[in-house]
Design a protein around this motif. Structure first.
Motif, PDB file in Angstrom:
ATOM      1  N   ILE A   1       0.859  -1.182   0.000  1.00  0.00           N
ATOM      2  CA  ILE A   1       0.000   0.000   0.000  1.00  0.00           C
ATOM      3  C   ILE A   1       0.895   1.232   0.000  1.00  0.00           C
ATOM      4  CG2 ILE A   1      -1.813   1.258   1.214  1.00  0.00           C
ATOM      5  CD1 ILE A   1      -2.531  -1.374   2.637  1.00  0.00           C
ATOM      6  N   ILE A   2       0.599   2.177  -0.898  1.00  0.00           N
ATOM      7  CA  ILE A   2       1.332   3.441  -0.930  1.00  0.00           C
ATOM      8  C   ILE A   2       0.398   4.536  -0.439  1.00  0.00           C
ATOM      9  CG2 ILE A   2       2.581   5.110  -2.335  1.00  0.00           C
ATOM     10  CD1 ILE A   2       2.126   1.644  -3.744  1.00  0.00           C
ATOM     11  N   LEU A   3       0.679   5.081   0.726  1.00  0.00           N
ATOM     12  CA  LEU A   3      -0.126   6.152   1.299  1.00  0.00           C
ATOM     13  C   LEU A   3       0.398   7.494   0.799  1.00  0.00           C
ATOM     14  CD1 LEU A   3      -0.412   5.025   5.040  1.00  0.00           C
ATOM     15  CD2 LEU A   3      -1.809   4.339   3.097  1.00  0.00           C
ATOM     16  N   ASN A   4      -0.453   8.272   0.157  1.00  0.00           N
ATOM     17  CA  ASN A   4      -0.061   9.573  -0.369  1.00  0.00           C
ATOM     18  C   ASN A   4      -0.937  10.645   0.274  1.00  0.00           C
ATOM     19  OD1 ASN A   4       0.953  11.698  -1.814  1.00  0.00           O
ATOM     20  ND2 ASN A   4       0.042  11.102  -3.768  1.00  0.00           N
ATOM     21  N   ASP A   5      -0.388  11.307   1.275  1.00  0.00           N
ATOM     22  CA  ASP A   5      -1.110  12.324   2.045  1.00  0.00           C
ATOM     23  C   ASP A   5      -2.458  11.777   2.507  1.00  0.00           C
ATOM     24  OD1 ASP A   5       0.070  14.781   2.841  1.00  0.00           O
ATOM     25  OD2 ASP A   5      -1.591  15.876   1.959  1.00  0.00           O
TER      26      ASP A   5
ATOM     27  N   ILE B   1       4.993   5.470   2.610  1.00  0.00           N
ATOM     28  CA  ILE B   1       4.206   6.623   3.049  1.00  0.00           C
ATOM     29  C   ILE B   1       4.844   7.940   2.602  1.00  0.00           C
ATOM     30  CG2 ILE B   1       3.173   7.811   5.014  1.00  0.00           C
ATOM     31  CD1 ILE B   1       3.339   5.246   6.581  1.00  0.00           C
ATOM     32  N   TYR B   2       4.018   8.756   1.927  1.00  0.00           N
ATOM     33  CA  TYR B   2       4.380  10.136   1.607  1.00  0.00           C
ATOM     34  C   TYR B   2       3.411  11.072   2.329  1.00  0.00           C
ATOM     35  CZ  TYR B   2       6.965   8.257  -2.452  1.00  0.00           C
ATOM     36  OH  TYR B   2       7.827   7.577  -3.271  1.00  0.00           O
ATOM     37  N   THR B   3       3.956  12.137   2.921  1.00  0.00           N
ATOM     38  CA  THR B   3       3.133  13.144   3.584  1.00  0.00           C
ATOM     39  C   THR B   3       3.701  14.526   3.268  1.00  0.00           C
ATOM     40  OG1 THR B   3       2.689  11.598   5.396  1.00  0.00           O
ATOM     41  CG2 THR B   3       2.155  13.904   5.784  1.00  0.00           C
ATOM     42  N   GLY B   4       2.822  15.477   2.997  1.00  0.00           N
ATOM     43  CA  GLY B   4       3.262  16.841   2.721  1.00  0.00           C
ATOM     44  C   GLY B   4       3.553  17.613   3.994  1.00  0.00           C
ATOM     45  N   THR B   5       4.631  18.382   3.984  1.00  0.00           N
ATOM     46  CA  THR B   5       4.937  19.196   5.166  1.00  0.00           C
ATOM     47  C   THR B   5       3.992  20.385   5.291  1.00  0.00           C
ATOM     48  OG1 THR B   5       6.549  20.498   3.908  1.00  0.00           O
ATOM     49  CG2 THR B   5       7.381  18.576   5.114  1.00  0.00           C
TER      50      THR B   5
ATOM     51  N   PHE C   1       8.618  12.848   4.027  1.00  0.00           N
ATOM     52  CA  PHE C   1       7.968  14.154   3.976  1.00  0.00           C
ATOM     53  C   PHE C   1       8.402  14.907   2.722  1.00  0.00           C
ATOM     54  CE2 PHE C   1       7.503  13.369   8.560  1.00  0.00           C
ATOM     55  CZ  PHE C   1       6.181  13.754   8.743  1.00  0.00           C
ATOM     56  N   LEU C   2       7.424  15.497   2.042  1.00  0.00           N
ATOM     57  CA  LEU C   2       7.661  16.293   0.849  1.00  0.00           C
ATOM     58  C   LEU C   2       7.215  17.721   1.098  1.00  0.00           C
ATOM     59  CD1 LEU C   2       6.290  13.802  -1.843  1.00  0.00           C
ATOM     60  CD2 LEU C   2       8.635  14.004  -0.987  1.00  0.00           C
ATOM     61  N   ASP C   3       7.933  18.668   0.542  1.00  0.00           N
ATOM     62  CA  ASP C   3       7.658  20.084   0.760  1.00  0.00           C
ATOM     63  C   ASP C   3       6.488  20.533  -0.126  1.00  0.00           C
ATOM     64  OD1 ASP C   3       7.917  22.712   1.640  1.00  0.00           O
ATOM     65  OD2 ASP C   3       9.428  23.219   0.127  1.00  0.00           O
ATOM     66  N   LYS C   4       5.285  20.030   0.203  1.00  0.00           N
ATOM     67  CA  LYS C   4       4.113  20.300  -0.639  1.00  0.00           C
ATOM     68  C   LYS C   4       2.855  20.443   0.208  1.00  0.00           C
ATOM     69  CE  LYS C   4       5.803  17.784  -4.713  1.00  0.00           C
ATOM     70  NZ  LYS C   4       5.952  18.990  -5.532  1.00  0.00           N
ATOM     71  N   LYS C   5       1.860  21.133  -0.367  1.00  0.00           N
ATOM     72  CA  LYS C   5       0.521  21.179   0.197  1.00  0.00           C
ATOM     73  C   LYS C   5      -0.243  19.921  -0.214  1.00  0.00           C
ATOM     74  CE  LYS C   5       0.228  26.240   0.302  1.00  0.00           C
ATOM     75  NZ  LYS C   5      -0.534  27.438  -0.135  1.00  0.00           N
ATOM     76  N   HIS C   6      -1.495  19.856   0.217  1.00  0.00           N
ATOM     77  CA  HIS C   6      -2.279  18.632   0.053  1.00  0.00           C
ATOM     78  C   HIS C   6      -2.541  18.277  -1.419  1.00  0.00           C
ATOM     79  CE1 HIS C   6      -5.004  15.465   1.185  1.00  0.00           C
ATOM     80  NE2 HIS C   6      -6.045  16.054   0.631  1.00  0.00           N
TER      81      HIS C   6
END
Length: 275
Positions: free
Chosen positions: A160-164, A214-218, A246-251
């Motif tokens: 499973i790849i969780l993207n935000d 897991i990817y999450t936006g900062t 963590f990626l330097d992005k909004k939702h």
């Protein structure tokens, strides 16, 4: 070469590679309809001539507060992964207020089961199914896989790849933020805390949970960051090496980045699937 000529060359290359792909539209995945709404369908993207060499499969479930969105928005995403020799399945599902989270999850579970049974016809390997999405779509895909109530057999989905991801612990969130008619949350979650817990992938983490990336936006919503950090803390009991990237992005940019074919996240997800 000038920028203008480079742009023309890139567009020409995009057209050429698009010709090597095939899209199958609005396939009936044999799920149920609710009230007077039609049963949702799915799209498939794959490279031409793949039936002799089956490819790993990526199911993508779109987000939209559980009450909006449609699969056609994500055609570029489907094509981008298909260019990387991945067969992509993008299901639609019935939204609230017509459907609750439980009915949406049951539909996504059915799309997974349909994929396992039928995807080899479209060049995909039924033994190498992965699932991802964005926001609400990650919630539905994770819950469909992790909560055995929905009938997806263990080991059907390899990762499973969780993207935000939104909604990983709706129980804790809704205890502090009672559902209202805003975003159709009462229709989605009901007012029963037991339903909120049953809706939360966090409470179904165990030794059978597929490998997770897991990817999450900062710059995303604070509730998403908190939910992902809590989820990972529990998941590390079973997958000790898992970490949030963590990626330097909004939702919203967390998913629109995948519309661009040369995005590093595409390469990373493909590598995760093919390792």
């Amino acid at each position: 070469m000038s920028f203008k000529h480079s742009l023309v060359f890139m567009c020409f290359g995009f057209i050429l590679t698009s010709c090597s792909l095939k899209k199958f539209k609005n396939i009936d995945y044999k799920t149920f309809h609710i009230e007077e709404t039609p049963a949702p369908t799915l799209n498939i993207f794959t490279k031409r001539g793949t039936k002799d060499s089956l490819q790993p499969v990526l199911i993508f479930v779109h987000g939209g507060y559980w009450n909006s969105g449609r699969k056609e928005i994500y055609n570029f995403l489907g094509r981008n992964f298909a260019r990387n020799e991945v067969t992509v399945v993008i299901p639609d599902y019935t939204k609230s207020p017509v459907a609750s989270y439980k009915e949406m999850t049951a539909q996504i579970a059915q799309s997974i089961k349909w994929t396992q049974k039928n995807i080899s016809t479209y060049g995909g390997d039924p033994s190498q199914i992965y699932i991802t999405g964005h926001s609400a779509g990650v919630h539905l895909s994770s819950l469909a896989v992790m909560n055995q109530q929905y009938g997806v057999a263990p080991n059907t989905v390899k990762g499973i790849i969780l993207n935000d991801a939104a909604g990983l612990d709706m129980y804790s969130y809704l205890l502090e933020n009672k559902p209202t008619e805003q975003y159709n949350y009462i229709s989605t979650w009901t007012l029963d805390p037991e339903n909120w817990k049953a809706a939360s992938p966090y409470y179904f983490i165990d030794e059978q949970t597929p490998e997770i990336k897991i990817y999450t936006g900062t710059k995303t919503y604070a509730s998403i960051i908190a939910g992902n950090e809590k989820f990972v803390q529990e998941l590390q009991k079973y997958q000790p090496d898992v970490q949030i990237e963590f990626l330097d992005k909004k939702h919203i940019p967390m998913v629109t980045q995948l519309f661009f074919p040369w995005n590093d996240r595409i390469d990373e997800i493909v590598a995760f699937m093919k390792k």
